[in-house]
Design an enzyme around this catalytic site. Structure first.
Site, PDB file in Angstrom:
ATOM      1  N   HIS A 170      22.409  56.572  -1.235  1.00  0.00           N
ATOM      2  CA  HIS A 170      22.284  56.298   0.147  1.00  0.00           C
ATOM      3  C   HIS A 170      22.332  54.805   0.404  1.00  0.00           C
ATOM      4  O   HIS A 170      21.131  54.299   0.440  1.00  0.00           O
ATOM      5  CB  HIS A 170      21.100  57.059   0.450  1.00  0.00           C
ATOM      6  CG  HIS A 170      21.202  58.703   0.540  1.00  0.00           C
ATOM      7  ND1 HIS A 170      21.433  59.206   1.794  1.00  0.00           N
ATOM      8  CD2 HIS A 170      20.832  59.529  -0.360  1.00  0.00           C
ATOM      9  CE1 HIS A 170      21.244  60.701   1.381  1.00  0.00           C
ATOM     10  NE2 HIS A 170      20.844  60.524   0.432  1.00  0.00           N
ATOM     11  N   CYS A 229      26.415  61.553   0.465  1.00  0.00           N
ATOM     12  CA  CYS A 229      25.582  62.425  -0.235  1.00  0.00           C
ATOM     13  C   CYS A 229      26.090  63.997   0.267  1.00  0.00           C
ATOM     14  O   CYS A 229      27.071  64.397  -0.306  1.00  0.00           O
ATOM     15  CB  CYS A 229      24.037  62.448   0.138  1.00  0.00           C
ATOM     16  SG  CYS A 229      22.967  63.255  -0.934  1.00  0.00           S
ATOM     17  N   GLU A 275      22.454  53.502   3.310  1.00  0.00           N
ATOM     18  CA  GLU A 275      21.918  53.425   4.566  1.00  0.00           C
ATOM     19  C   GLU A 275      20.242  53.338   3.914  1.00  0.00           C
ATOM     20  O   GLU A 275      19.457  52.863   5.152  1.00  0.00           O
ATOM     21  CB  GLU A 275      22.133  54.370   5.414  1.00  0.00           C
ATOM     22  CG  GLU A 275      21.408  55.842   5.221  1.00  0.00           C
ATOM     23  CD  GLU A 275      21.955  56.522   4.179  1.00  0.00           C
ATOM     24  OE1 GLU A 275      22.659  55.990   3.421  1.00  0.00           O
ATOM     25  OE2 GLU A 275      21.491  57.793   4.125  1.00  0.00           O
TER      26      GLU A 275
END
Lengths: 237, 93
Positions: A204, A87, A206
């Site tokens: 993302h 990002c 994560e």
């Protein structure tokens, strides 16, 4: 055991999620790296996390790109070290010219926080080695400026060289305009540099590291990195 | 010597400007039909010291390429004149 470094800029806000996935889900040694640190010698992989570094002032990533740590990141990447930009991290890598192109405002001008499906286009990278060609990963995006742009010649080169690693697609794997959260050219969600050691992606992974969060597909990115680093194909640079 | 530079940053031709399109859409919604195109850029003012106006121009051009604009997407023009930064307004002292 490979060691991961997660860079923290003023305004980064996704470093803790990246740290959490690496430490508690993947069980890997991981440190935070402050943006003024210049020594990356301890790390096998450096991650630039998401957030709003420097408030996105002037342009996203424009000021973070000149943080002291970025000189070290550029040298580290130049030596072949693995760098993952997520990002805002992707935006910073483009501003730093470690990746080609730029991220513009989403075409519809809205901030989009939503699930996307990513089609894996290239599995011959340290970041996607554990994926199957064409595999669909369900990963969320959370950005106002994820609209990937590169001039026609650069775009052609990226496609020709297999540098487009993930593309926005439907759950069934069709690359359509409706499947894109931001209007990126060719539905590009993530690209790799020519040498294959620096990857930038807007979604993302994560945030898709545990079933509890709604998807575990993000784990494939981290598992690929761990696999690549532990099978001895990379040396600490 | 002290100078003020005015830097105009604009999107390169061929780069999509969704913000400009949105502004044009707003104009049409407001009832103005004669605006055929809108593109939005940035205006940046810098106050600086330099030994000459040529040196000032060179410095602003350099930072214009490195920081003030993103050459992938944007170009810029600049104007320089001798000037002192106003203190009562516009400074962050």
């Amino acid at each position: 055991m490979p060691r991961f470094g997660v860079v923290v800029f003023p305004g980064s806000n996704c470093e803790m999620d990246v740290y959490e996935v690496l430490k508690n889900v993947m069980d890997q040694p991981v440190d935070y790296v402050w943006h003024q640190d210049r020594d990356l010698s301890a790390y096998d992989c450096v991650i630039l996390p998401g957030g709003f570094s420097y408030g996105d002032y002037l342009r996203v990533g424009a000021i973070a790109r000149f943080s002291p740590v970025m000189e070290a990141v550029a040298a580290y990447a130049g030596r072949g070290g693995l760098v993952l930009g997520i990002c805002n991290g992707f935006q910073i890598l483009c501003e730093a010219h470690l990746l080609p192109g730029a991220l513009q405002r989403n075409v519809h001008l809205k901030f989009r926080c939503a699930w996307t499906h990513l089609r894996v286009e290239n599995t011959a990278t340290p970041f996607t080695g554990q994926c199957a060609p064409g595999q669909i990963l369900k990963v969320p995006v959370n950005h106002g400026e994820g609209n990937y742009y590169a001039d026609p010649a650069t775009l052609q080169e990226l496609e020709r060289n297999g540098q487009v690693v993930v593309r926005y697609a439907t759950a069934a794997g069709e690359v359509t305009a409706a499947a894109s959260p931001n209007g990126s050219l060719q539905n590009i969600a993530g690209i790799i540099n020519r040498q294959g050691n620096v990857l930038g992606m807007m979604p993302h992974p994560e945030r898709a590291g545990e079933a509890l969060l709604g998807s575990e597909d993000g784990r494939f990115i981290f598992a690929s990195l761990v696999d690549y680093l532990t099978t001895g194909r990379a040396a600490r640079v | 010597m002290q100078f003020k530079a005015e830097v105009k940053v604009t999107l390169k031709a061929g780069v999509l400007d969704p913000q400009g399109s949105a502004v044009r859409g707003a104009l049409i919604a407001m009832g103005y039909n004669q605006f055929s195109g809108v593109r939005v850029g940035k205006h940046i003012e810098v106050w600086m010291d330099a030994v000459s106006i040529e040196a000032a121009r060179a410095a602003v051009t350099e930072v214009g390429k490195r920081l003030l604009s993103n050459p992938v997407l944007e170009t810029f023009t600049l104007e320089i004149e001798p000037a002192v930064m106003p203190t009562a307004s516009g400074s962050d002292a």
